[in-house]
Design a protein around this motif. Structure first.
Motif, short mmCIF file in Angstrom:
data_model
loop_
_atom_site.label_atom_id
_atom_site.label_comp_id
_atom_site.label_asym_id
_atom_site.label_seq_id
_atom_site.Cartn_x
_atom_site.Cartn_y
_atom_site.Cartn_z
N ALA A 507 0.83 -1.20 0.00
CA ALA A 507 0.00 0.00 0.00
C ALA A 507 0.87 1.25 0.00
O ALA A 507 1.83 1.36 0.77
CB ALA A 507 -0.92 0.01 1.21
N ILE A 508 0.52 2.19 -0.90
CA ILE A 508 1.14 3.51 -0.92
C ILE A 508 0.14 4.48 -0.32
O ILE A 508 -1.03 4.49 -0.69
CB ILE A 508 1.50 3.95 -2.34
CG1 ILE A 508 2.52 2.98 -2.95
CG2 ILE A 508 2.06 5.36 -2.36
CD1 ILE A 508 2.80 3.24 -4.41
N ALA A 509 0.59 5.30 0.61
CA ALA A 509 -0.35 6.22 1.27
C ALA A 509 0.35 7.49 1.69
O ALA A 509 1.48 7.47 2.20
CB ALA A 509 -0.99 5.54 2.47
N HIS A 510 -0.34 8.61 1.45
CA HIS A 510 0.09 9.88 2.02
C HIS A 510 -0.59 10.11 3.36
O HIS A 510 -0.04 10.75 4.25
CB HIS A 510 -0.21 11.03 1.06
CG HIS A 510 0.79 11.14 -0.05
ND1 HIS A 510 0.49 10.82 -1.36
CD2 HIS A 510 2.10 11.51 -0.06
CE1 HIS A 510 1.57 11.00 -2.12
NE2 HIS A 510 2.55 11.42 -1.36
N ARG A 511 -1.82 9.59 3.48
CA ARG A 511 -2.51 9.64 4.77
C ARG A 511 -1.96 8.50 5.62
O ARG A 511 -2.34 7.35 5.47
CB ARG A 511 -4.02 9.49 4.58
CG ARG A 511 -4.67 10.67 3.89
CD ARG A 511 -6.17 10.45 3.84
NE ARG A 511 -6.85 11.52 3.13
CZ ARG A 511 -8.16 11.55 2.89
NH1 ARG A 511 -8.92 10.55 3.32
NH2 ARG A 511 -8.71 12.55 2.25
N LEU A 512 -1.10 8.83 6.54
CA LEU A 512 -0.41 7.80 7.30
C LEU A 512 -1.33 7.05 8.25
O LEU A 512 -0.99 5.96 8.71
CB LEU A 512 0.75 8.44 8.08
CG LEU A 512 1.80 9.15 7.20
CD1 LEU A 512 2.90 9.72 8.06
CD2 LEU A 512 2.38 8.19 6.17
N SER A 513 -2.50 7.60 8.52
CA SER A 513 -3.45 6.90 9.38
C SER A 513 -3.90 5.58 8.76
O SER A 513 -4.30 4.65 9.47
CB SER A 513 -4.67 7.78 9.65
OG SER A 513 -5.30 8.15 8.42
N THR A 514 -3.83 5.48 7.43
CA THR A 514 -4.31 4.26 6.76
C THR A 514 -3.29 3.13 6.79
O THR A 514 -3.61 2.01 6.43
CB THR A 514 -4.64 4.57 5.28
OG1 THR A 514 -3.46 5.02 4.61
CG2 THR A 514 -5.73 5.64 5.18
N VAL A 515 -2.05 3.41 7.24
CA VAL A 515 -1.01 2.37 7.22
C VAL A 515 -0.49 2.06 8.62
O VAL A 515 0.53 1.39 8.77
CB VAL A 515 0.16 2.76 6.29
CG1 VAL A 515 -0.32 2.88 4.86
CG2 VAL A 515 0.82 4.05 6.76
N ARG A 516 -1.17 2.56 9.64
CA ARG A 516 -0.70 2.33 11.01
C ARG A 516 -0.59 0.85 11.35
O ARG A 516 0.28 0.43 12.11
CB ARG A 516 -1.64 3.02 12.01
CG ARG A 516 -1.53 4.54 12.03
CD ARG A 516 -2.55 5.15 12.97
NE ARG A 516 -2.49 6.60 12.96
CZ ARG A 516 -1.69 7.32 13.75
NH1 ARG A 516 -0.91 6.72 14.64
NH2 ARG A 516 -1.69 8.64 13.68
N LYS A 517 -1.51 0.03 10.78
CA LYS A 517 -1.53 -1.38 11.13
C LYS A 517 -0.71 -2.24 10.17
O LYS A 517 -0.79 -3.47 10.21
CB LYS A 517 -2.97 -1.88 11.17
CG LYS A 517 -3.78 -1.23 12.31
CD LYS A 517 -5.16 -1.87 12.43
CE LYS A 517 -5.93 -1.26 13.60
NZ LYS A 517 -7.27 -1.88 13.77
N ALA A 518 0.06 -1.60 9.29
CA ALA A 518 0.90 -2.36 8.36
C ALA A 518 1.96 -3.14 9.13
O ALA A 518 2.49 -2.69 10.15
CB ALA A 518 1.56 -1.42 7.36
N ASP A 519 2.27 -4.34 8.64
CA ASP A 519 3.29 -5.16 9.28
C ASP A 519 4.67 -4.54 9.14
O ASP A 519 5.52 -4.70 10.02
CB ASP A 519 3.29 -6.56 8.67
CG ASP A 519 1.98 -7.29 8.91
OD1 ASP A 519 1.72 -7.68 10.05
OD2 ASP A 519 1.20 -7.43 7.94
N GLN A 520 4.89 -3.84 8.02
CA GLN A 520 6.17 -3.17 7.81
C GLN A 520 5.93 -1.89 7.02
O GLN A 520 5.16 -1.88 6.07
CB GLN A 520 7.16 -4.07 7.06
CG GLN A 520 8.53 -3.44 6.87
CD GLN A 520 9.52 -4.35 6.19
OE1 GLN A 520 10.73 -4.14 6.25
NE2 GLN A 520 9.04 -5.39 5.52
N ILE A 521 6.56 -0.82 7.45
CA ILE A 521 6.46 0.46 6.76
C ILE A 521 7.84 0.82 6.24
O ILE A 521 8.82 0.82 6.99
CB ILE A 521 5.94 1.57 7.71
CG1 ILE A 521 4.54 1.21 8.22
CG2 ILE A 521 5.91 2.92 6.99
CD1 ILE A 521 4.03 2.15 9.30
#
Length: 563
Positions: A507-521
């Motif tokens: 996932a590519i995101a500028h809104r970082l709230s959408t990637v908080r639960k990512a396994d790896q950033i």
């Protein structure tokens, strides 16, 4: 071709019958010869009936072959364009490519329906008439050949002058198509900024270039064709003059002169016909050059020898020291390495233009890396068939594209046979089902070109539903929540969370709230990964990610205060 040759034979036979009838009349017709006249009349009638039949067959079958050739060429050019990598389209205009598929291929009709059959007809006719004229009177036949070198010289001069104009004409037609395509696609912007007059002038300029090149070609034709006709008429005058003189000396009969004049029209007609074909050939060549330019362009992304199909894909994506650039002096990615594990969600974040979208496009092999290797389940992407690779990856692109059809057709686009229940389920997961049910025709609602009847958020969720329906083991989300409100973003985020664990998600995101639960950033900056870890790990250290999160939180608080 058989009909064309038969038609030519009929054309060569008819004057011979007329010559025989003229000879009989010249010598005086007796009672016994009336039957012969009747037979020759019936033969002549039969020849003309055959002429009509063979002309129909030659014309229709040649056009049938020609338009089938055009159809084949259009599909060849389209399939070639469809197979090019994304780099091919960087400096190409849609209208120009459309013109090559539609307009330039149409010039092949001239080749099959006119140039080839008529050239054969003209050559056979010319040879046959020449033999007949030589058999009638050798000296008079040689005199009729005097204009031929002058006609050939005129033809050569015409060909060298007219083809550049046809090239400009075909190119300017493509330019006009490109301008129209751009303007119609951007009609909202043209009207919004009040630039109708400016765009009218641009279209008029393109149209004027086409008209000018066409008129130059027609001007040359207007000089060339009458010149050929004049030269051939000199040949006729010579036959009449010298034929009369030879008749006066008793060296040729009146019937032979009549026959000679009848065949003379057949003698010069092929020469004039070749002159016309020469003009058509120049136009066909101008179009063919642009078609072959596409067909001869090598595709830089193709299946390598021995490429295999993927089976039982887990969805592990590995980048191993990958570097890439569009322009050599401006690298986009520099030695990027990471692994997206099966069933895990990996997020790519960072400022605009640091190579996040390029990374996902390399994963789908829209481009080839300049250096390094990309693997899926341990297999180098270059060792896998393109069709097989891309069937394992579902994408939601930043620039959402929807086709001019129904909502159901757009959601079901990735698969040929889909049950309505599957379409509805995908729409529910993407949180677009409720919106669809409020539309006039629900899932059969027409959305217009590029989904113009939908809002930005609806288009985005529709594309997510389309990707979900793929059921691919790898899901790429490029700014999937970019065009939605906060409430819809929450719904989509829940849908993404529901998908987590079932497939690999990049996932590519500028809104970082959408990637908080990512396994790896992965945090990108200047084409490199400068940080990696989960949300809590990255927030615990100084760096770009923490600064971006703090800045977005401040922005959100400011928006709440203003509201």
């Amino acid at each position: 071709m058989l009909s064309t040759l038969a038609l030519t034979a009929v054309n060569l036979s008819a004057p011979r019958v007329l010559t025989s009838m003229t000879a009989m009349v010249e010598q005086g017709i007796s009672q016994d010869q009336l039957g012969d006249i009747g037979k020759l009349t019936l033969i002549l009638l039969g020849l003309y009936l055959f002429k009509i039949t063979f002309r129909f067959m030659a014309s229709y079958l040649s056009h049938k072959a020609a338009w089938q050739l055009v159809e084949d060429m259009r599909m060849k050019v389209y399939n070639k364009i469809q197979g090019f990598s994304m780099s091919f389209f960087h400096d190409k205009q849609t209208g120009d490519l459309m013109s090559r598929v539609v307009n330039d291929t149409a010039t092949f009709e001239l080749l099959y329906a006119h140039i080839i059959p008529e050239t054969v007809t003209n050559v056979v006719t010319l040879v046959g008439v020449t033999v007949i004229l030589l058999s009638i009177n050798f000296r008079l036949a040689l005199l009729t050949a005097i204009p031929i070198p002058f006609i050939l010289i005129c033809s050569w001069i015409f060909a060298t002058k007219v083809r550049p104009n046809f090239r400009v004409m075909q190119k300017s037609l493509a330019g006009l198509n490109s301008q129209l395509q751009d303007n119609i696609s951007g009609i909202k912007e043209i009207q919004a900024f009040g630039q109708q007059d400016r765009e009218t002038a641009r279209v008029e300029k393109k149209a004027s270039i086409f008209t000018s090149s066409m008129l130059k070609a027609l001007k040359l034709s207007a000089v060339y064709h009458p010149s050929v006709e004049f030269i051939t008429s000199i040949g006729t005058i010579m036959v009449v003059g010298f034929g009369g003189y030879f008749a006066y000396q008793g060296q040729i009969s009146v019937s032979d002169i009549v026959g000679f004049l009848l065949y003379l029209s057949l003698f010069y007609a092929p020469i004039s016909g070749i002159a016309n074909l020469l003009e058509q050939a120049q136009q066909a060549l101008a179009g063919a050059e642009r078609v072959l330019d596409i067909l001869d362009t090598p595709n830089d992304i193709i299946d390598e020898p021995g490429a295999k199909d993927l089976s039982d894909v887990k969805g592990e994506i590995e980048f191993d020291n990958v570097s890439f650039h569009y322009i050599e002096e401006s690298p986009i990615l520099k030695n990027v390495s990471f692994t997206a594990e099966p069933g895990k969600m990996i997020a790519l974040v960072g400022p605009t233009g640091v190579g996040k979208s390029t990374t996902t496009q390399l994963a789908a092999r829209f481009y080839e890396p300049i250096e390094g290797t990309i693997r899926i389940d341990g297999n180098d992407l270059r060792s896998i068939k393109l069709q097989s690779l891309r069937s394992q990856i579902a994408m939601v692109l930043q620039d959402t594209f929807l086709f001019n059809g129904t909502i159901a057709e757009n959601i079901a686009y990735p698969r040929q046979h889909v049950e309505m229940d599957e379409i509805i389920e995908a729409a529910r997961i993407a949180r677009i089902h409720d919106d669809i049910m409020q539309m006039p025709n629900k899932y059969e609602t027409k959305i217009g070109e590029r989904g113009i009847k939908l809002s930005g958020g609806q288009k985005q969720r529709l594309s997510i539903a389309r990707a979900i329906l793929c059921k691919a083991p790898v899901l790429i989300l490029d700014e999937a929540t970019a065009s939605v409100d906060v409430e819809t973003e929450a719904h989509i985020q829940q849908a993404i969370n529901d998908l987590a664990g079932t497939r690999t998600i990049i996932a590519i995101a500028h809104r970082l709230s959408t990637v908080r639960k990512a396994d790896q950033i992965l945090v990108f900056e200047n084409g490199e990964i400068v940080q990696r870890g989960n949300h809590d790990q990255l927030m615990a250290q100084e760096g770009l990610y923490r600064r971006m999160c703090i800045a977005q939180e401040k922005g959100a608080k400011l928006e709440e205060e203003i509201a």
